[in-house]
Scaffold this motif. Structure first.
Motif, mmCIF file in Angstrom:
data_model
loop_
_atom_site.group_PDB
_atom_site.id
_atom_site.type_symbol
_atom_site.label_atom_id
_atom_site.label_comp_id
_atom_site.label_asym_id
_atom_site.label_seq_id
_atom_site.Cartn_x
_atom_site.Cartn_y
_atom_site.Cartn_z
ATOM 1 N N THR A 53 0.535 -1.346 -0.232
ATOM 2 C CA THR A 53 -0.056 0.410 -0.063
ATOM 3 C C THR A 53 1.068 1.437 0.157
ATOM 4 N N ILE A 54 0.607 1.868 -0.661
ATOM 5 C CA ILE A 54 1.459 3.863 -1.334
ATOM 6 C C ILE A 54 0.611 4.395 0.084
ATOM 7 N N VAL A 55 0.833 5.450 -0.101
ATOM 8 C CA VAL A 55 0.044 6.575 0.780
ATOM 9 C C VAL A 55 1.204 7.933 0.715
ATOM 10 N N VAL A 56 0.203 9.236 -0.367
ATOM 11 C CA VAL A 56 1.037 10.017 -0.542
ATOM 12 C C VAL A 56 0.267 10.647 0.331
ATOM 13 N N ALA A 57 1.417 12.049 0.896
ATOM 14 C CA ALA A 57 1.463 12.529 2.074
ATOM 15 C C ALA A 57 2.200 13.592 1.731
ATOM 16 N N CYS A 58 1.645 14.853 2.513
ATOM 17 C CA CYS A 58 2.190 16.264 2.439
ATOM 18 C C CYS A 58 2.117 16.601 4.032
ATOM 19 N N GLU A 59 2.779 18.328 3.673
ATOM 20 C CA GLU A 59 3.221 18.504 5.329
ATOM 21 C C GLU A 59 1.440 19.626 5.863
ATOM 22 N N ASP A 60 0.630 19.807 6.793
ATOM 23 C CA ASP A 60 -0.434 19.640 6.986
ATOM 24 C C ASP A 60 -0.907 21.273 6.974
ATOM 25 N N GLU A 61 0.094 22.244 7.078
ATOM 26 C CA GLU A 61 -0.372 23.842 5.913
ATOM 27 C C GLU A 61 -0.299 23.437 4.905
ATOM 28 N N LEU A 62 0.664 22.396 4.109
ATOM 29 C CA LEU A 62 0.201 23.080 2.814
ATOM 30 C C LEU A 62 -0.481 21.968 2.379
ATOM 31 N N GLN A 63 -1.474 20.904 2.968
ATOM 32 C CA GLN A 63 -2.488 20.301 2.406
ATOM 33 C C GLN A 63 -3.421 21.341 2.789
ATOM 34 N N LEU A 64 -4.001 21.642 3.698
ATOM 35 C CA LEU A 64 -5.230 23.138 3.802
ATOM 36 C C LEU A 64 -4.981 24.030 3.221
ATOM 37 N N GLU A 65 -4.002 24.118 2.863
ATOM 38 C CA GLU A 65 -3.122 25.557 1.103
ATOM 39 C C GLU A 65 -3.745 25.058 -0.564
ATOM 40 N N ARG A 66 -3.586 23.932 -0.281
ATOM 41 C CA ARG A 66 -4.065 23.304 -1.374
ATOM 42 C C ARG A 66 -5.569 22.317 -1.696
ATOM 43 N N LEU A 67 -6.323 22.906 -0.611
ATOM 44 C CA LEU A 67 -7.360 22.675 -0.469
ATOM 45 C C LEU A 67 -8.518 23.982 -0.618
ATOM 46 N N MET A 68 -8.394 24.402 0.090
ATOM 47 C CA MET A 68 -8.706 26.063 -0.168
ATOM 48 C C MET A 68 -8.774 26.391 -1.022
ATOM 49 N N ALA A 69 -7.382 26.280 -2.190
ATOM 50 C CA ALA A 69 -7.077 26.588 -3.347
ATOM 51 C C ALA A 69 -7.752 26.169 -4.582
ATOM 52 N N ARG A 70 -7.988 24.440 -4.267
ATOM 53 C CA ARG A 70 -8.702 23.688 -5.324
ATOM 54 C C ARG A 70 -9.839 23.566 -5.037
ATOM 55 N N LYS A 99 -12.390 27.241 7.651
ATOM 56 C CA LYS A 99 -12.960 26.360 8.565
ATOM 57 C C LYS A 99 -13.993 25.671 7.506
ATOM 58 N N GLU A 100 -14.015 25.258 6.653
ATOM 59 C CA GLU A 100 -14.374 24.239 5.593
ATOM 60 C C GLU A 100 -14.012 23.716 5.199
ATOM 61 N N ALA A 101 -12.468 23.716 5.014
ATOM 62 C CA ALA A 101 -11.470 22.669 4.372
ATOM 63 C C ALA A 101 -10.554 21.960 5.689
ATOM 64 N N ILE A 102 -10.658 22.870 6.984
ATOM 65 C CA ILE A 102 -10.048 22.684 7.924
ATOM 66 C C ILE A 102 -11.019 20.934 8.084
ATOM 67 N N ALA A 103 -12.551 21.151 8.328
ATOM 68 C CA ALA A 103 -14.076 20.708 8.960
ATOM 69 C C ALA A 103 -13.905 19.076 7.818
ATOM 70 N N ARG A 104 -13.564 19.567 6.309
ATOM 71 C CA ARG A 104 -13.159 18.097 5.092
ATOM 72 C C ARG A 104 -12.372 17.809 5.140
ATOM 73 N N ILE A 105 -10.918 18.128 5.985
ATOM 74 C CA ILE A 105 -9.686 17.451 6.294
ATOM 75 C C ILE A 105 -9.920 16.537 7.797
ATOM 76 N N GLU A 106 -10.507 17.040 8.310
ATOM 77 C CA GLU A 106 -10.336 16.230 10.161
ATOM 78 C C GLU A 106 -11.870 15.023 9.792
ATOM 79 N N ALA A 107 -12.362 15.269 8.290
ATOM 80 C CA ALA A 107 -13.828 14.207 8.376
ATOM 81 C C ALA A 107 -13.091 12.816 7.954
ATOM 82 N N GLN A 108 -11.874 12.823 7.382
ATOM 83 C CA GLN A 108 -11.052 11.401 7.204
ATOM 84 C C GLN A 108 -9.713 10.832 8.066
ATOM 85 N N MET A 109 -9.584 10.180 8.172
ATOM 86 C CA MET A 109 -9.096 9.294 9.022
ATOM 87 C C MET A 109 -8.013 9.821 8.789
ATOM 88 N N PRO A 110 -7.036 10.543 10.071
ATOM 89 C CA PRO A 110 -6.061 11.511 9.418
ATOM 90 C C PRO A 110 -4.983 10.725 9.672
#
Length: 230
Positions: A130-147, A153-164
């Motif tokens: 199994t392969i997991v693609v990861a990145c730094e927390d702040e970068l993940q938040l920035e990417r999700l907000m931009a995408r 607040k919405e982006a953090i909620a989406r991230i926290e809804a997933q398995m850590p």
């Protein structure tokens, strides 16, 4: 043939890695693409979703408004279960069909691109790696907000809804760190594909499962012959 699972957190770059793997000539079964295909207008899942969630989740074209439906199911766990009940059986049926197609073609291995690989836990026991693609927390938040044009607040909620993401990484055979340049990510992907291509696990599978089938066939013939003589 053997199977490799690919997953990650939302906006960590899994789709980018999946494309890189494809470009290296490795077959990829994309669950997200399948999920889009099965809900095209007129198809079975589309009809059921329209019946359960109403016309308001449709665009003028008749296609499902994925953003609107996503907002609905994200805020209501029962509706999330309802959409999963409609779509998941069809998605996994198509995944099995594509895997079988690649098996018949004699592929060494196939990558299954599954956003909810660990959450659903439906195929993990069948995977070689199994392969997991990861990145730094702040970068993940920035990417999700931009995408997705989410607020913080919405982006953090989406991230926290997933398995850590940290938990996913701890469960993975291989972790791709996607916080740097595309060149760095591609270098990691190329190394992983070389490693998988050097594996002999597909030969082991052929011997074990192919041998098991031969034993079963021989036993069936013996029993048939024995009953006929009796």
């Amino acid at each position: 043939m053997f199977l490799v699972g690919l997953t990650g957190g939302i906006a960590t770059g899994k789709s980018t890695v999946s494309l890189m793997i494809r470009e290296l000539g490795v077959p990829v079964v994309d669950a997200d693409l399948i999920a889009r295909q099965i809900v095209e207008p007129g198809k079975k899942a589309w009809k059921k979703i329209r019946e359960v969630f109403g016309e308001e989740i449709l665009l003028e074209s008749g296609e499902i408004d994925r953003a609107k439906l996503g907002a609905v199911v994200f805020s209501d766990i029962e509706k999330r279960r309802a959409i999963n009940k409609i779509t998941h059986p069809l998605i996994y049926s198509e995944i099995r069909s594509q895997i079988f197609k690649y098996l018949l073609k004699g592929e060494q291995f196939v990558v299954l691109d599954l956003p909810l690989l660990y959450e659903s836990n439906k195929v993990t026991s069948y995977l070689y790696k199994t392969i997991v693609v990861a990145c730094e927390d702040e970068l993940q938040l920035e990417r999700l907000m931009a995408r997705n044009q989410f607020t913080e607040k919405e982006a953090i909620a989406r991230i926290e809804a997933q398995m850590p993401l940290e938990k996913k990484c701890s469960m993975a055979s291989i972790v791709i760190e996607n916080s740097g340049s595309l060149a760095n990510t591609r270098k990691q992907v190329e190394g992983i594909v070389r490693l998988l291509r050097s594996s002999k696990h597909h030969i082991y599978n052929r011997v074990v499962y192919g041998g098991g089938f031969v034993v079963f066939l021989c036993l069936a013939i013996f029993l048939l012959y024995w009953f006929c003589l009796g």
